[in-house]
Design an enzyme around this catalytic site. Structure first.
Site, PDB file in Angstrom:
ATOM      1  N   ASP A   1      -1.513  21.901  48.566  1.00  0.00           N
ATOM      2  CA  ASP A   1      -2.779  21.903  49.295  1.00  0.00           C
ATOM      3  C   ASP A   1      -3.638  20.700  48.878  1.00  0.00           C
ATOM      4  O   ASP A   1      -3.094  19.634  48.587  1.00  0.00           O
ATOM      5  CB  ASP A   1      -3.478  23.252  49.028  1.00  0.00           C
TER       6      ASP A   1
ATOM      7  N   HIS B   1     -10.381  23.614  50.325  1.00  0.00           N
ATOM      8  CA  HIS B   1      -9.278  24.340  50.952  1.00  0.00           C
ATOM      9  C   HIS B   1      -8.228  24.816  49.937  1.00  0.00           C
ATOM     10  O   HIS B   1      -7.808  25.967  49.946  1.00  0.00           O
ATOM     11  CB  HIS B   1      -8.648  23.409  52.001  1.00  0.00           C
TER      12      HIS B   1
ATOM     13  N   SER C   1      -4.180  29.055  57.480  1.00  0.00           N
ATOM     14  CA  SER C   1      -4.180  28.581  56.091  1.00  0.00           C
ATOM     15  C   SER C   1      -4.603  29.688  55.139  1.00  0.00           C
ATOM     16  O   SER C   1      -4.193  29.707  53.985  1.00  0.00           O
ATOM     17  CB  SER C   1      -5.170  27.431  55.923  1.00  0.00           C
TER      18      SER C   1
END
Ligand SMILES: *[C@@H]1O[C@H](CO)[C@@H](O)[C@H](O)[C@H]1NC(C)=O
Ligand SMILES: *[C@@H]1O[C@H](CO)[C@@H](O)[C@H](O)[C@H]1NC(C)=O
Ligand SMILES: *[C@@H]1O[C@H](CO)[C@@H](O)[C@H](O)[C@H]1NC(C)=O
Ligand SMILES: *[C@@H]1O[C@H](CO)[C@@H](O)[C@H](O)[C@H]1NC(C)=O
Ligand SMILES: *[C@@H]1O[C@H](CO)[C@@H](O)[C@H](O)[C@H]1NC(C)=O
Ligand SMILES: *[C@@H]1O[C@H](CO)[C@@H](O)[C@H](O)[C@H]1NC(C)=O
Ligand SMILES: *[C@@H]1O[C@H](CO)[C@@H](O)[C@H](O)[C@H]1NC(C)=O
Length: 731
Positions: free
Chosen positions: A132, A198, A525
């Protein structure tokens, strides 16, 4: 992770090779060469020699070599040279270094997976590789208090970086960043540290520790936690502000496989994929599978259109996003005292103060060339700062809020026909409406001399329809093998609270000064790490299970979802809604190993020679595979694509392994709509006398389709375990 341009098919390369100017179009390509070489051969020497053989006149350098877990390299080429490389001995595929996108906690409770669930002592030996944007190591979710040293199998490393103060601990046992071209753009930092949020969010969803009193302001408050709070996290930073490059994804997999991770969680994808072996994630997941590692990937955020799913290789599990019962409502009160209820996560409190309103179409930034018909969408720079400053702007598109925010608006109200079933966080007070309510607000502005409004802080409300698959979640069928149903499973991906980076505002919009330790965001995600956490949970009880066995356990125990909202049924939610607790005790497994996938690939049309190259094993042959179809892969679901009014008969061969009770009698329960199709299960009773015993059976479907999709299920039931597989016949 929205789709983008990705693969240049090889036939196109041939056409382009004729272009005399091809030399000008140099870019980096990945030259993929299958499994790693046997010991004693130096891959980097081989790669350099290959380049010398191919391009004598010119020296070319290998930009990046893969050699730990599979074989390949990155080199700058023009199309003509790429075509030449593709024809060289040992080369499987040559494809451009494509760019991918990134696609409490109450969500675990919603899955029926409470904090006090039974846990295996082994949990702290399980390592999840999170691919990520990096991680925020200081987050309370990654505190290592009470966690011992890393398991001895761990061979990875931590890129300790004093300049960004990055270190690992016993929770985050490894971390590395990957950027083969060395280009780092602000606000990225050259460190495994996450400047986006994220990666911190996904890692804490999969394996974050229990953090009491977490929340985003008053929202989502409670105890934040990952699926496996004791498991270890290994961070592979592959995504940057400009995207996630294939060359870096491959380099990270090459490392992760040899580092000893157990599960790979990758919430990244996109692009048009025409071949499993011209797709970096599919290639890498294949080698992960061969090494006993399950790759869990997001299905993509390109829904609800048909066949929009990315990450659909049969040797990985693809996760759709569904809702939890949390929703946000944001009321707007107009000067005429009417109240309108819109969507958004609005943390701002305007304290009932009213502001003048203006329509974006009435405030074009004419010096920048905008007119009323373009400024109504309120994109960046389109609005006249002097006209909108301090006002609430009505915009005709949801957007990100950057336009009104940077023009100094006090708030924004949107009306958009694309208003759907979820919303984001915006950098200013915002409420989003569909056309019906939006038009009412528009009429109010147009018919009132001094229109005013206030926007209230959001309230959390219960969504009693949950779970259903959200509109943005990518849908099947699988674009390459329609008979393998994708996505595989659904998990919470809407309004998920998890840890966040302190370098990124919660709306991710520059200038927003709201920095928080937890944030609420949506996407496949977010659903992907729920399945990664659940896979790690299953692995902690069953350390020897293969990737396919874990995938089977997750899929066959998933809770039934309804096609009432999701008409695309399994092509929206796969086998159903993740149920981690049940997945640890599935009763039966549909197992598969690398030879099963090789047989599958033969039936998919790959030649023996190709597969020998892939496996670096000359005993691989497709001879015995011809008697069968891709449908015979021992997959835990049944998909059958056909054409209208064609009469067909298709058989699916399967073998199930007993992992429940040593003595068990499983009966087949078939739930399938009566109609033009007949389904037979043969045999329909399976009698097991020991653990690990394997028994074969066959599903035969025959008839003619009159609609476009019929779905049902086969459930093997021993009274204790219900092992469910969807059966989908479609046109
Ligand atoms: C680096 O981290 C340590 C430990 O968390 C902290 O005490 C220190 O203030 C940090 N330094 C910088 C420059 O961020
Ligand atoms: C709106 O409500 C306020 C307070 O109740 C009142 O003073 C005002 O006159 C109302 N305005 C209109 C347009 O009805
Ligand atoms: C603000 O408006 C809401 C809803 O109309 C009302 O319930 C609340 O009492 C108001 N608050 C203040 C401080 O006036
Ligand atoms: C119009 O846009 C330009 C370019 O972004 C910007 O420099 C200018 O300040 C804007 N004008 C107004 C009046 O907002
Ligand atoms: C706004 O109101 C004016 C005057 O009543 C009218 O001419 C115009 O068409 C209206 N605009 C729209 C888009 O309805
Ligand atoms: C496999 O076969 C190919 C082609 O016949 C040959 O070049 C290669 O050396 C063989 N590899 C091994 C490991 O035997
Ligand atoms: C091939 O398939 C047919 C029909 O399913 C079966 O009868 C036959 O035994 C199979 N042959 C082999 C070699 O597996």
């Amino acid at each position: 992770m929205k789709g983008g341009k990705y693969l240049l098919p090889l036939f196109l390369l041939a056409l382009l090779a004729a272009d005399a100017n091809a030399n000008a179009n140099r870019k980096s390509y990945i030259v993929y060469m299958g499994d790693r070489l046997h010991d004693g051969v130096s891959p980097s020497l081989l790669h350099t020699t290959m380049l010398q053989d191919a391009f004598r006149s010119e020296s070319k350098s290998v930009l990046c070599s893969y050699q730990k877990s599979f074989n390949g390299f990155v080199v700058d080429l023009n199309e003509e040279e790429a075509q030449k490389m593709a024809g060289m001995d040992g080369v499987i595929s040559v494809f451009p270094n494509g760019k991918r996108k990134l696609h409490t906690t109450k969500s675990w409770d919603f899955l029926g997976f409470p904090q006090q669930v039974e846990r295996a002592a082994m949990e702290s030996d399980v390592i999840i590789g999170v691919f990520d944007t990096g991680i925020w190591p200081e987050s309370q979710s990654f505190d290592d208090k009470g966690i011992g040293p890393p398991p001895t199998k761990w061979k990875g490393s931590c890129q300790v970086d004093p300049s960004t103060n990055f270190t690992c601990n016993n929770k985050i046992i490894g971390a590395k960043y990957y950027r083969s071209d060395g280009m780092i753009f602000s606000p990225d930092i050259k460190s495994p540290r996450d400047s986006d949020g994220h990666g911190t969010h996904t890692a804490s969803t999969a394996a974050g520790r229990l953090v009491k009193g977490a929340g985003l302001y008053d929202f989502g408050s409670g105890t934040a936690r990952g699926g496996v709070p004791s498991a270890r996290i290994a961070v592979y930073k592959i995504c940057w502000v400009d995207g996630c490059y294939d060359a870096d994804i491959l380099a990270a997999f090459d490392d992760a496989i040899s580092d000893g991770v157990d599960i790979i969680s990758i919430s990244v994808g996109g692009g048009v994929i025409n071949d499993y072996f011209e797709d970096a994630i599919s290639i890498a997941a294949f080698h992960a599978m061969k090494n006993g590692i399950l790759t869990v990937s997001s299905a993509g955020n390109d829904g609800p259109g048909r066949s929009t799913v990315s990450n659909f290789s049969p040797w990985s599990i693809s996760v759709a996003a569904s809702t939890i019962d949390r929703k946000f409502s944001t009321k707007v009160q107009l000067g005429d005292n009417t109240t309108h209820e819109g969507l958004s996560i609005n943390t701002f409190d305007l304290k009932n103060k009213t502001y003048p309103m203006i329509y974006g179409g009435d405030a074009p930034n004419t010096t920048a060339g905008y007119t009323s018909s373009s400024s109504r969408f309120c994109s960046l720079s389109s609005l006249d700062r002097d006209l909108v400053k301090g006002k609430i702007v009505l915009c005709d598109r949801i957007g990100t809020g950057r336009g009104p925010f940077s023009a100094g608006a006090a708030g924004t109200v949107t009306r958009d026909q694309d208003q759907t079933d979820f919303t984001d966080l915006f950098p200013l007070p915002t409420s989003c409406f569909n056309l019906v309510d939006g038009n009412t607000i528009y009429r109010y502005i147009n018919l009132t001399s001094t229109p005013t409004a206030t926007i209230f802080k959001s309230t959390e409300v219960i969504d009693s329809l949950a779970p259903y698959v959200v509109s943005f979640s990518s849908r099947g069928p699988n674009p390459i093998t329609p008979d393998i149903i994708k996505p595989d499973i659904s998990a919470p991906g809407v309004y998920i609270l998890a840890a966040w980076s302190q370098l990124s505002p919660i709306s991710s919009i520059e200038g927003d000064d709201r920095l928080r330790t937890y944030n609420i965001i949506s996407g496949t995600s977010m659903s992907c790490p729920h399945v990664s956490g659940a896979a790690a949970y299953v692995k902690s009880f069953h350390p020897t299970w293969s990737p396919a066995a874990i995938q089977s356990a997750l899929m066959t125990t998933a809770s039934l979802m309804s096609s009432r909202i999701n008409l695309e049924a399994e092509f929206a939610y796969g086998s159903g809604h993740l149920n981690p607790l049940k997945a640890s005790d599935p009763g039966l497994l549909y197992d598969a190993d690398k030879s099963d996938y090789i047989t599958f690939l033969c039936r998919q049309g790959y030649a023996t020679r190709f597969l020998q190259l892939l496996t670096k094993d000359n005993s691989t042959t497709c001879l015995e595979s011809t008697n069968g179809t891709v449908s015979d892969l021992n997959y835990p679901s049944f998909g059958l694509s056909t054409s209208p009014s064609k009469t067909f008969s298709r058989s699916f061969k399967r073998t199930v392994t007993n992992v429940g009770f040593p003595l068990a009698i499983y009966r087949a329960n078939l739930n399938f709509p009566t109609g033009g199709l007949k389904v037979r299960i043969n045999p329909d009773v399976l009698v097991f006398t020991s653990l690990g015993q394997k028994l074969p059976f066959e599903v035969v479907i025959e008839g003619t389709m009159d609609g476009s999709l019929v779905s049902g299920s086969l459930v093997w039931d021993d009274g204790e375990h219900q092992v469910r597989s969807p059966i989908v016949v479609f046109i």
